[in-house]
Write a protein that holds these residues in place. Structure first.
Motif, short mmCIF file in Angstrom:
data_model
loop_
_atom_site.label_atom_id
_atom_site.label_comp_id
_atom_site.label_asym_id
_atom_site.label_seq_id
_atom_site.Cartn_x
_atom_site.Cartn_y
_atom_site.Cartn_z
N THR A 155 0.99 -1.25 0.07
CA THR A 155 0.33 0.12 0.43
C THR A 155 0.71 1.28 -0.02
OG1 THR A 155 -1.79 -1.04 1.22
CG2 THR A 155 -1.82 1.22 1.29
N LEU A 158 2.26 1.63 -3.66
CA LEU A 158 1.24 2.13 -4.22
C LEU A 158 0.64 3.62 -3.80
CD1 LEU A 158 -0.72 1.67 -6.17
CD2 LEU A 158 -2.66 0.66 -4.45
N TRP A 159 0.82 3.74 -2.58
CA TRP A 159 0.55 5.40 -2.36
C TRP A 159 1.67 5.74 -2.56
CZ3 TRP A 159 2.80 8.19 1.48
CH2 TRP A 159 2.17 8.92 2.22
N GLN A 169 -4.77 10.28 -3.76
CA GLN A 169 -3.75 8.32 -3.22
C GLN A 169 -4.15 7.77 -2.34
OE1 GLN A 169 -0.25 12.19 -1.37
NE2 GLN A 169 0.69 10.11 -1.16
N ALA A 172 -5.10 3.96 -2.83
CA ALA A 172 -3.99 3.37 -2.31
C ALA A 172 -4.40 2.41 -1.67
CB ALA A 172 -2.53 4.01 -1.75
#
Length: 228
Positions: A155, A158-159, A169, A172
């Motif tokens: 996460t 991805l964030w 964001q 994510a």
């Protein structure tokens, strides 16, 4: 004929991911074979219960250590050992599926060592959170708190990627929101233990560790401290 090497159709798994899966399934295979009487003789039927007694994380033991100020290794090891003891073959199998998926993505970006650190420390963090928040809980077993740590690391990656492209964001966190929602629904329909607390704390631990362990993490933190 072309001398160019052929690309593998599937990217190889990081060595640490393979090692974790082999350890988890190796332990589970020992329990399963013992339960069926294939290995270990008659006493092997109780191997799983003996392992739970010796290696599961216990809130009661944690509070006993805290109150007495005694921290023997035989109990401290439970912060890590419980993630390798599962209640059934299916339990272990699902953990391995997530380790293969999440561990591969995290390990390819952060490296094997960072992935293993996140796995183990997220398991320990999940156990600590479980003890602090669910003091009278059942013994904690299984690798899901550690797996949720890998989900936390994924996460984070991805964030950070969404931030680089200017995307929202909060997207994510869709995976953890879905998983926690599914656990809540399952608990409402069928009942269950409160080990989801350990999973959530494991996720937070993995996400937090990624600030330090992701590529360039220490440099960004150092630069931020200097500018402040």
């Amino acid at each position: 004929m072309s001398s160019e090497p052929h690309n593998a159709p599937v990217n190889p798994l990081p060595a640490a991911v393979v090692a974790l899966v082999l350890v988890i399934m190796g332990v589970e295979a020992m329990f399963s074979l013992g339960t069926r009487g294939i290995a270990g003789g008659p006493e092997a039927i109780g191997w799983r219960l003996e392992a739970i007694q010796s290696y599961a994380f216990s809130s009661e033991i944690f509070w006993w250590m805290q109150e007495t100020g005694r921290w023997p290794l035989e109990h401290l090891k439970r912060f890590a050992s419980y993630v390798f003891v599962h209640g059934s073959f299916t339990h272990a199998l699902f953990v391995c599926v997530f380790v293969l998926a999440m561990g591969k993505m995290v390990g390819e970006v952060m490296g094997d060592l960072a992935m293993v650190i996140i796995f183990l420390l997220s398991g320990a963090g999940g156990a600590l959170g479980y003890a602090l928040l669910i003091a009278d809980g059942q013994p904690l077993i299984g690798g899901f708190p550690a797996v949720y740590g890998l989900i936390g690391a994924f996460t984070f990656l991805l964030w950070r990627s969404l931030a680089l492209v200017g995307a929202q964001q909060s997207r994510a966190f869709s995976l953890i929101a879905f998983l926690m929602g599914a656990q809540l629904l399952f608990g409402l329909l069928f009942g269950g233990q409160k080990d989801w607390v350990a999973d959530l704390v494991g996720f937070a631990t993995g996400f937090g560790l990624s600030f330090f362990l992701a590529p360039g993490g220490w440099a960004r933190i150092r630069d931020r401290v200097r500018h402040d």
